[in-house]
Structure formats: C-alpha cells, structure tokens
Design a protein around this motif. Structure first.
Motif, PDB file in Angstrom:
ATOM      1  N   ALA A  86       4.917 -12.065  -5.461  1.00 52.28           N
ATOM      2  CA  ALA A  86       5.261 -11.267  -6.622  1.00 52.28           C
ATOM      3  C   ALA A  86       5.235 -12.157  -7.860  1.00 52.28           C
ATOM      4  O   ALA A  86       5.599 -13.323  -7.800  1.00 52.28           O
ATOM      5  CB  ALA A  86       6.638 -10.666  -6.447  1.00 52.28           C
ATOM      6  N   ARG A  87       4.853 -11.616  -8.961  1.00 56.58           N
ATOM      7  CA  ARG A  87       4.819 -12.358 -10.213  1.00 56.58           C
ATOM      8  C   ARG A  87       6.042 -11.989 -11.031  1.00 56.58           C
ATOM      9  O   ARG A  87       6.337 -10.820 -11.206  1.00 56.58           O
ATOM     10  CB  ARG A  87       3.560 -12.017 -10.985  1.00 56.58           C
ATOM     11  N   VAL A  88       6.741 -12.973 -11.534  1.00 53.34           N
ATOM     12  CA  VAL A  88       7.943 -12.728 -12.302  1.00 53.34           C
ATOM     13  C   VAL A  88       7.910 -13.565 -13.571  1.00 53.34           C
ATOM     14  O   VAL A  88       8.226 -14.744 -13.543  1.00 53.34           O
ATOM     15  CB  VAL A  88       9.215 -13.094 -11.491  1.00 53.34           C
TER      16      VAL A  88
ATOM     17  N   ALA B 103       2.075  -7.595  -4.412  1.00 56.82           N
ATOM     18  CA  ALA B 103       0.650  -7.767  -4.689  1.00 56.82           C
ATOM     19  C   ALA B 103      -0.051  -6.405  -4.707  1.00 56.82           C
ATOM     20  O   ALA B 103       0.383  -5.466  -4.043  1.00 56.82           O
ATOM     21  CB  ALA B 103       0.035  -8.669  -3.619  1.00 56.82           C
ATOM     22  N   PRO B 104      -1.150  -6.265  -5.489  1.00 56.81           N
ATOM     23  CA  PRO B 104      -1.884  -5.005  -5.497  1.00 56.81           C
ATOM     24  C   PRO B 104      -2.297  -4.606  -4.091  1.00 56.81           C
ATOM     25  O   PRO B 104      -2.557  -5.477  -3.271  1.00 56.81           O
ATOM     26  CB  PRO B 104      -3.108  -5.317  -6.363  1.00 56.81           C
ATOM     27  N   PRO B 105      -2.298  -3.376  -3.739  1.00 53.51           N
ATOM     28  CA  PRO B 105      -2.132  -2.183  -4.559  1.00 53.51           C
ATOM     29  C   PRO B 105      -0.677  -1.728  -4.684  1.00 53.51           C
ATOM     30  O   PRO B 105      -0.412  -0.648  -5.193  1.00 53.51           O
ATOM     31  CB  PRO B 105      -2.939  -1.145  -3.790  1.00 53.51           C
ATOM     32  N   ASP B 106       0.277  -2.546  -4.236  1.00 51.48           N
ATOM     33  CA  ASP B 106       1.686  -2.144  -4.285  1.00 51.48           C
ATOM     34  C   ASP B 106       2.394  -2.625  -5.543  1.00 51.48           C
ATOM     35  O   ASP B 106       3.627  -2.694  -5.567  1.00 51.48           O
ATOM     36  CB  ASP B 106       2.419  -2.691  -3.046  1.00 51.48           C
ATOM     37  N   ASP B 107       1.646  -2.958  -6.576  1.00 52.92           N
ATOM     38  CA  ASP B 107       2.274  -3.413  -7.809  1.00 52.92           C
ATOM     39  C   ASP B 107       2.635  -2.233  -8.704  1.00 52.92           C
ATOM     40  O   ASP B 107       2.302  -1.089  -8.410  1.00 52.92           O
ATOM     41  CB  ASP B 107       1.364  -4.398  -8.538  1.00 52.92           C
ATOM     42  N   HIS B 108       3.349  -2.514  -9.782  1.00 56.61           N
ATOM     43  CA  HIS B 108       3.731  -1.471 -10.750  1.00 56.61           C
ATOM     44  C   HIS B 108       3.764  -2.086 -12.144  1.00 56.61           C
ATOM     45  O   HIS B 108       3.640  -3.302 -12.305  1.00 56.61           O
ATOM     46  CB  HIS B 108       5.089  -0.846 -10.380  1.00 56.61           C
ATOM     47  N   ASP B 109       3.901  -1.235 -13.158  1.00 54.30           N
ATOM     48  CA  ASP B 109       4.032  -1.736 -14.526  1.00 54.30           C
ATOM     49  C   ASP B 109       5.280  -2.604 -14.607  1.00 54.30           C
ATOM     50  O   ASP B 109       6.225  -2.441 -13.833  1.00 54.30           O
ATOM     51  CB  ASP B 109       4.136  -0.583 -15.523  1.00 54.30           C
TER      52      ASP B 109
END
Length: 152
Positions: free
Chosen positions: A1-3, A111-117
C-alpha cells in the motif's frame, strides 16, 4: 500500500534549540556544544548578504529560513516520500513515524485493482486507525524529536 505522509519532524529537527531534557536536569558538555552549534546554524539561515550592485542575486543569495536550509541539505524534506509495504492489518498495522502526538496520512488502498482514491486519516498516538474504504490499519510510531510540543 502507498501512504504519502504529511510533513513531520524532519523539518523541525534541524532548527530546534530546546533541550529534550527537563530544565532541572543539567546538560552535558556535549549537549551544550550541540545547542550552541544549532543556534549558529539557525542564525546562518537568516543571515542574508544580498548581491553586489548591478548583479542579479542567485537563489542562494535570496533564500532565507527553510528555503536556505533545503539548499544546504536537499534531503531535509525527503521524509515525505510514499511508504510502500504490506497492507496494514489489525495484527500488523502500517507504522507511521512521527515526533508529534499525531500524523496525517493519505491511504490509497491495496495494490490495483483494489485501490481507491486518496482518503486522508489522522493517526493519533496509541490508537489503531482503519481506513473506512479498504479497512487498512495504521498505527503511529513515535520517534524522538528535538521539539517538545507539550511546552508552551
């Protein structure tokens, strides 16, 4: 995850001149020397001499304060990089470092496709915070900083 992290203690570490210790505890000789060096460094950030007549000043000649400090040390604000790692769970939350009582983070999900805005969260000390969009868990890891925010 990116934070992505909001600005934290990196910017204040170089400029604080207060001791971490209570005032009734005497400072060691090494701490006194460090405090004097910090005072000199902070003074140099605001010691602007300008340029010669009929010359355009350089960016450094015009810079003061944090801008001049960043020219001295380009890595000063590098702590705002994106954290990438395992998805935070209740058992193993994503640790967010701060020398303050809380920190603001932006969660973008897994990670995509489970990411969100991006969804902004405040992570207070001693609490586990979960993103309402993806259930990623965050916890604050307090690190020592030079500025004591409890003193006014």
């Amino acid at each position: 995850a990116r934070v992505p992290l909001a600005r934290g203690c990196g910017a204040t570490r170089a400029f604080a001149t207060e001791s971490d210790k209570p005032s009734d505890v005497p400072m060691t000789e090494e701490e006194k020397k460090l405090k004097e060096a910090e005072k000199g460094f902070v003074k140099s950030l605001y010691d602007v001499k300008g340029s010669e007549p009929n010359q355009v000043p350089s960016s450094f000649d015009q810079a003061t304060g944090l801008e001049r400090a960043e020219i001295y040390d380009p890595s000063l604000f590098a702590h705002n990089d994106v954290i990438e790692g395992a998805f935070g769970t209740e058992e193993n939350p994503t640790l967010v470092e701060s020398c303050f009582e809380s920190r603001i983070v932006g969660c973008t999900g897994d990670a995509p496709p489970d990411d969100h805005d991006i969804h902004w969260l405040e992570i207070p000390a001693g609490e586990l915070v979960k993103c309402p969009l993806c259930e990623q868990a965050f916890a604050l890891k307090q690190i020592s900083g030079i500025i004591d925010t409890s003193k006014k």
